[in-house]
Design a protein around this motif. Structure first.
Motif, short mmCIF file in Angstrom:
data_model
loop_
_atom_site.label_atom_id
_atom_site.label_comp_id
_atom_site.label_asym_id
_atom_site.label_seq_id
_atom_site.Cartn_x
_atom_site.Cartn_y
_atom_site.Cartn_z
N PRO A 51 0.84 -1.15 -0.24
CA PRO A 51 -0.10 -0.06 -0.01
C PRO A 51 0.84 1.19 0.01
N LEU A 52 2.23 1.31 0.47
CA LEU A 52 2.88 2.28 0.42
C LEU A 52 3.30 2.68 -0.97
N ARG A 53 3.69 1.83 -1.69
CA ARG A 53 4.14 1.93 -2.83
C ARG A 53 3.05 1.91 -4.26
N HIS A 54 2.15 1.06 -4.17
CA HIS A 54 1.32 0.74 -5.31
C HIS A 54 0.13 1.73 -5.18
N LEU A 189 2.71 14.63 -6.23
CA LEU A 189 3.83 13.87 -5.63
C LEU A 189 3.45 12.25 -5.82
N ALA A 190 2.23 11.84 -5.92
CA ALA A 190 1.80 10.42 -6.21
C ALA A 190 1.90 10.23 -7.71
N SER A 191 1.55 10.96 -8.44
CA SER A 191 1.82 10.93 -9.89
C SER A 191 3.49 10.66 -10.25
N ALA A 192 4.35 11.52 -9.78
CA ALA A 192 5.64 11.44 -9.89
C ALA A 192 6.11 10.19 -9.52
N GLY A 193 5.66 9.69 -8.30
CA GLY A 193 6.36 8.57 -7.68
C GLY A 193 5.76 7.40 -8.82
N PHE A 194 4.47 7.24 -9.31
CA PHE A 194 4.07 6.38 -10.27
C PHE A 194 4.96 6.43 -11.47
N GLY A 199 13.11 8.81 -5.08
CA GLY A 199 12.81 9.40 -4.08
C GLY A 199 11.62 9.35 -4.03
N LEU A 200 10.65 8.88 -4.80
CA LEU A 200 9.08 9.25 -4.57
C LEU A 200 8.31 7.86 -4.85
N VAL A 201 9.04 6.85 -5.61
CA VAL A 201 8.43 5.73 -5.92
C VAL A 201 8.03 4.76 -4.76
#
Length: 240
Positions: A51-54, A189-194, A199-201
């Motif tokens: 849940p933290l990543r996906h 932030l979430a969109s950048a991580g996905f 550092g955000l993934v």
């Protein structure tokens, strides 16, 4: 000489709030909690899912994906009904058009997310590349619905900020504005991580969950507030 007796017209009873309108607003009050509870439980129980990543949308992938698909569709339908209730509750008045319209766009985005399954991303399901997704038609359409749904909810927050400011409901105006800003920042932030930004993934799923819960909480409280205002307005008319 005949006289005519004038009988004063009876005062019409105070108009009661439509039961339909109150029921539609109730849909908005329950949609968010049901949606959040479902994806939190499913995310904690799904094998190989972090849940933290996906993203929440990844829960719709695989044999048990129908649960999240149903969650998207149910929340979308309830929110669409809520948008109709907002229109009925606010008409006429500030935000009576754009407020429900933008909430309706958010609802359609949820429905689209339910109809079209997202592509694998960030290594889920297990065995898929831990990179950017290889876009399919379904995945592209899923992302396309999100592309206009998230900004629509941000815009709705600011439309209601203006309404509450003009009504001198300053607490609600500040809350709506802060929600819009927080929702926008979290989505970025979430969109950048996905998108696999370094550092955000690993926390992209957390950012998205916080963002979605912030938006759903605002919609839930807004629904309860509008129902309360509707009842108070009727009470005032009845006691005049």
């Amino acid at each position: 000489m005949s006289t005519t007796t004038l009988i004063p017209a009876a005062t019409p009873p105070a108009r009661q709030p439509s039961r339909t309108t109150k029921a539609l607003l109730l849909c908005g009050a329950v949609a968010g909690p049901l949606f959040a509870l479902a994806f939190l439980i499913e995310g904690a129980a799904r094998d190989g899912y972090d849940p933290l990543r996906h993203p929440v949308s990844s829960l719709a992938i695989g044999p048990h994906g129908w649960t999240q698909t149903a969650n998207f569709l149910l929340c979308g339908l309830l929110t669409l009904a809520f948008a109709v209730g907002v229109r009925r509750a606010l008409r006429p008045g500030r935000a009576a058009t754009w407020g429900p319209l933008l909430i309706g766009v958010w609802a359609i985005g949820l429905l689209g997310a339910g109809v079209f399954v997202a592509d694998p991303v960030s290594g889920y399901p297990p065995g898929t590349p831990d990179t950017l997704p290889q876009y399919t038609t379904s995945g592209a359409l899923h992302d396309g619905f999100a592309l206009f749904a998230f900004p629509a909810l941000v815009a709705a927050c600011f439309v209601f900020t203006r309404r509450f400011t003009e009504q001198r409901q300053h607490g609600w105006a500040i809350y709506s504005a802060l929600t819009g800003l927080a929702f926008l920042a979290g989505d970025i932030l979430a969109s950048a991580g996905f998108s696999q930004t370094a550092g955000l993934v690993d926390l992209a799923g957390l950012y998205q969950r916080i963002t979605v819960i912030i938006g759903l909480l605002w919609l839930t409280l807004l629904a309860m507030h509008l129902r309360s205002q509707l009842s108070k307005a009727t009470h005032r008319r009845a006691t005049r």
